[in-house]
Design a protein around this motif. Sequence first.
Motif, PDB file in Angstrom:
ATOM      1  N   THR A  13       0.834  -1.206   0.000  1.00 44.08           N
ATOM      2  CA  THR A  13       0.000   0.000   0.000  1.00 44.08           C
ATOM      3  C   THR A  13       0.862   1.246   0.000  1.00 44.08           C
ATOM      4  OG1 THR A  13      -1.698  -1.185   1.214  1.00 44.08           O
ATOM      5  CG2 THR A  13      -1.841   1.220   1.204  1.00 44.08           C
ATOM      6  N   TYR A  14       1.926   1.244   0.805  1.00 43.29           N
ATOM      7  CA  TYR A  14       2.830   2.393   0.847  1.00 43.29           C
ATOM      8  C   TYR A  14       3.487   2.627  -0.513  1.00 43.29           C
ATOM      9  CZ  TYR A  14       6.922   5.184   1.904  1.00 43.29           C
ATOM     10  OH  TYR A  14       7.896   6.145   1.885  1.00 43.29           O
ATOM     11  N   GLN A  15       3.945   1.516  -1.128  1.00 45.15           N
ATOM     12  CA  GLN A  15       4.553   1.641  -2.453  1.00 45.15           C
ATOM     13  C   GLN A  15       3.548   2.150  -3.462  1.00 45.15           C
ATOM     14  OE1 GLN A  15       6.046  -2.283  -3.131  1.00 45.15           O
ATOM     15  NE2 GLN A  15       8.034  -1.862  -2.179  1.00 45.15           N
ATOM     16  N   GLY A  16       2.289   1.698  -3.339  1.00 50.00           N
ATOM     17  CA  GLY A  16       1.254   2.156  -4.268  1.00 50.00           C
ATOM     18  C   GLY A  16       1.065   3.647  -4.203  1.00 50.00           C
ATOM     19  N   ASP A  17       1.144   4.217  -2.989  1.00 52.31           N
ATOM     20  CA  ASP A  17       1.013   5.667  -2.847  1.00 52.31           C
ATOM     21  C   ASP A  17       2.115   6.390  -3.589  1.00 52.31           C
ATOM     22  OD1 ASP A  17      -1.221   5.327  -1.341  1.00 52.31           O
ATOM     23  OD2 ASP A  17      -0.180   5.441   0.597  1.00 52.31           O
ATOM     24  N   CYS A  18       3.315   5.778  -3.628  1.00 55.96           N
ATOM     25  CA  CYS A  18       4.437   6.402  -4.322  1.00 55.96           C
ATOM     26  C   CYS A  18       4.327   6.215  -5.828  1.00 55.96           C
ATOM     27  CB  CYS A  18       5.757   5.808  -3.826  1.00 55.96           C
ATOM     28  SG  CYS A  18       6.069   6.129  -2.070  1.00 55.96           S
ATOM     29  N   VAL A  19       3.795   5.041  -6.252  1.00 55.03           N
ATOM     30  CA  VAL A  19       3.744   4.703  -7.665  1.00 55.03           C
ATOM     31  C   VAL A  19       2.581   5.414  -8.359  1.00 55.03           C
ATOM     32  CG1 VAL A  19       3.342   2.803  -9.285  1.00 55.03           C
ATOM     33  CG2 VAL A  19       4.896   2.498  -7.361  1.00 55.03           C
ATOM     34  N   LEU A  20       1.454   5.548  -7.700  1.00 50.10           N
ATOM     35  CA  LEU A  20       0.231   6.073  -8.318  1.00 50.10           C
ATOM     36  C   LEU A  20      -0.435   7.073  -7.393  1.00 50.10           C
ATOM     37  CD1 LEU A  20      -1.937   5.860 -10.605  1.00 50.10           C
ATOM     38  CD2 LEU A  20      -3.009   4.067  -9.244  1.00 50.10           C
ATOM     39  N   ARG A  21      -0.877   8.179  -7.968  1.00 48.36           N
ATOM     40  CA  ARG A  21      -1.610   9.177  -7.169  1.00 48.36           C
ATOM     41  C   ARG A  21      -2.580   9.950  -8.052  1.00 48.36           C
ATOM     42  NH1 ARG A  21       0.239  14.420  -7.658  1.00 48.36           N
ATOM     43  NH2 ARG A  21       2.135  14.677  -8.899  1.00 48.36           N
ATOM     44  N   ALA A  22      -3.701  10.362  -7.469  1.00 48.66           N
ATOM     45  CA  ALA A  22      -4.664  11.218  -8.172  1.00 48.66           C
ATOM     46  C   ALA A  22      -4.211  12.660  -8.007  1.00 48.66           C
ATOM     47  CB  ALA A  22      -6.060  11.027  -7.594  1.00 48.66           C
ATOM     48  N   ILE A  23      -4.118  13.387  -9.110  1.00 45.73           N
ATOM     49  CA  ILE A  23      -3.630  14.765  -9.046  1.00 45.73           C
ATOM     50  C   ILE A  23      -4.560  15.626  -8.208  1.00 45.73           C
ATOM     51  CG2 ILE A  23      -3.168  16.817 -10.456  1.00 45.73           C
ATOM     52  CD1 ILE A  23      -2.075  14.993 -12.602  1.00 45.73           C
ATOM     53  N   ASN A  24      -5.873  15.365  -8.256  1.00 46.11           N
ATOM     54  CA  ASN A  24      -6.837  16.042  -7.383  1.00 46.11           C
ATOM     55  C   ASN A  24      -7.671  14.982  -6.676  1.00 46.11           C
ATOM     56  OD1 ASN A  24      -6.340  18.866  -8.049  1.00 46.11           O
ATOM     57  ND2 ASN A  24      -7.115  18.343 -10.069  1.00 46.11           N
ATOM     58  N   SER A  25      -7.737  15.053  -5.356  1.00 46.69           N
ATOM     59  CA  SER A  25      -8.497  14.060  -4.599  1.00 46.69           C
ATOM     60  C   SER A  25      -9.985  14.396  -4.542  1.00 46.69           C
ATOM     61  CB  SER A  25      -7.943  13.937  -3.180  1.00 46.69           C
ATOM     62  OG  SER A  25      -8.031  15.188  -2.509  1.00 46.69           O
ATOM     63  N   TYR A  26     -10.342  15.623  -4.981  1.00 43.76           N
ATOM     64  CA  TYR A  26     -11.758  16.020  -5.016  1.00 43.76           C
ATOM     65  C   TYR A  26     -12.019  16.737  -6.335  1.00 43.76           C
ATOM     66  CZ  TYR A  26     -16.080  18.570  -4.143  1.00 43.76           C
ATOM     67  OH  TYR A  26     -17.343  19.077  -4.251  1.00 43.76           O
ATOM     68  N   ILE A  27     -13.033  16.302  -7.058  1.00 42.68           N
ATOM     69  CA  ILE A  27     -13.414  16.954  -8.312  1.00 42.68           C
ATOM     70  C   ILE A  27     -14.924  17.128  -8.342  1.00 42.68           C
ATOM     71  CG2 ILE A  27     -11.459  16.099  -9.675  1.00 42.68           C
ATOM     72  CD1 ILE A  27     -13.309  13.943 -10.765  1.00 42.68           C
ATOM     73  N   SER A  28     -15.383  18.051  -9.182  1.00 40.58           N
ATOM     74  CA  SER A  28     -16.824  18.271  -9.304  1.00 40.58           C
ATOM     75  C   SER A  28     -17.167  18.642 -10.741  1.00 40.58           C
ATOM     76  CB  SER A  28     -17.281  19.392  -8.356  1.00 40.58           C
ATOM     77  OG  SER A  28     -16.664  20.621  -8.715  1.00 40.58           O
ATOM     78  N   GLY A  29     -18.426  18.415 -11.111  1.00 42.26           N
ATOM     79  CA  GLY A  29     -18.912  18.750 -12.443  1.00 42.26           C
ATOM     80  C   GLY A  29     -20.406  18.977 -12.408  1.00 42.26           C
ATOM     81  N   PHE A  30     -20.946  19.435 -13.524  1.00 43.80           N
ATOM     82  CA  PHE A  30     -22.376  19.722 -13.622  1.00 43.80           C
ATOM     83  C   PHE A  30     -23.088  18.631 -14.423  1.00 43.80           C
ATOM     84  CE2 PHE A  30     -20.478  23.855 -12.848  1.00 43.80           C
ATOM     85  CZ  PHE A  30     -21.326  24.391 -11.893  1.00 43.80           C
TER      86      PHE A  30
END
Length: 567
Positions: A13-30
Amino acid sequence: MAWTKLFILLLVTYQGDCVLRAINSYISGFERQSVSVKCAYDQGYAGYVKYWCRGEDWDNCETVQQSDSQSQGNKIVINDFRGVFTVTINSLEKSDAGTYWCAIQRWGYDYNAHLQLEVKEGVSTLSVRNSAISGFEGQAASMQCSYNMGYSTFVKYFCRGDRSWNCEIMRKTSQSQKNGDKFFLTDDKTRGVFTMTINRLEKSDVGSYWCGIEKLGHNNQYAVVRLDVKKGVSSLSVSNGHVSGFEGRATSMQCSYNLRYSNFVKYWCRGDKPSNCITLHKKNETQKTTDKFFIRDDENRGVFTMTINSLERSDTGSYWCGIEKLDNNKSSAVVKLSVVEGVSTLSVSANNISGFEGQAASVQCFYHLEYSTFAKYWCRGDKSRNCDILTNTSKPQTRGDKIVINDNQDRGVFTVTFNRLERSDSGSYWCGIEKLGHNVNAVVTLTVLQAFLTSEGNETNAAGTIRKNLLSIIVGSCGTIFIIAMIVLVLAILHRRRTGLQNKSVDTNDCYATISNVQGINENEYMVLNRKIENEYMVLNRNKLPSEAQNRTGGSNGKEENIYSET
């Protein structure tokens, strides 16, 4: 065994955080619109399958889309490129809101990163006030689009074509422009309305125009306006259908007419339509130049002009020029006026800047955001009204240019950088904004300082010379301290030897009597040693003093002056 599995799970899990991340953890749309999510990953996983998963917990989330099993027209599309895979969700619905995971498929345990999606209530993003407008040849016509305030910071544009997906963009709000352009675009963010004015209409301008908003993913918000251009009328036309001015200043608007109407009464009125506009002034009325509205009629050229003095924000609106004809019919043409905040909004970070030959110097010019789409420039001269423009934001440029100008329209500041300075570059410069009537300017004085040459022929500047002089002083001081320390050391050794003598009578008040009793050194030898140390001290300090001090150390009579009182 259980602890080992837990450790492995935590490690992955720790390695996954380093390997992959969402650029924004919160997004919204209409609703009914699109939204995109970017997930960054380590380049070592470029060839792996990426997928989009939905669920509150990673252990029970449901795969919605994979990069290796998608087709055109999918609601969810994954694009993978250079360490970032982008997930675009089209035609958003309220039910799409929730927790999602971007993930990399691999043997053992998949890397993942979670984020939250909010779907806001759908809005009518774009609408037009008139879906069909018309204008006359040589005159101007304007088309307006209203948008939801949630899009106030988005880029707006107008394009032309039979279909929205392949229309040709005529103008964007992000582009530099000036009032005389064929296509002129303004965005009133306080009202949620952007307007495109087409000046100097021609028959070839007939067609369909689409107002649009650039959104993340793709442009999918449009509204259409149909433009018809009628044969030019001989009575009236305006050269510019949109003018602007500053609070407290004056601005002018012009109408051209056929010379056969030179003796007719002309007027200007204000209102949404010519049929109900309020007359501001007529040619046959008494007036003086200080009036709020002042009309001039050039009957030889067929042009009459209205000047509005002491502009206020409330003067913004539509103005119509008209001619009273014998049959009581009135011909008219419209000009739209925008009044923006006063000139004081242009300022510079420093009115005086300096730099050394061969180096660079920069200055920042701050402006009100009302001027974000106006063209900015940098010119040279004693007066702003006749200075020579050296560069402007509408001119292509590269970092290697002598002068580079960069405009940050979000912050309201443009920066001018002067590279490879020369002494001849010293003088008065102006940062300016192009506008109708007269330009806005702020003065900057540039001083280029001379660089110096070292004895080896290498170029250096005044700061370097100061550092070298300071170093010389420090070295001289250290030399002086060293000489003093040597003298103290010699005296200490002599004193130590003296105290070791036995059966010798010494007068402590007589330095020479003491030295004469030291083994191996008599009085004459000490005097010679002392003189030698003093001479070396004087020579060393003379070499470290500035040249003008050295010149004072001797004259035609060979005598030395006391130069040490200055050190």
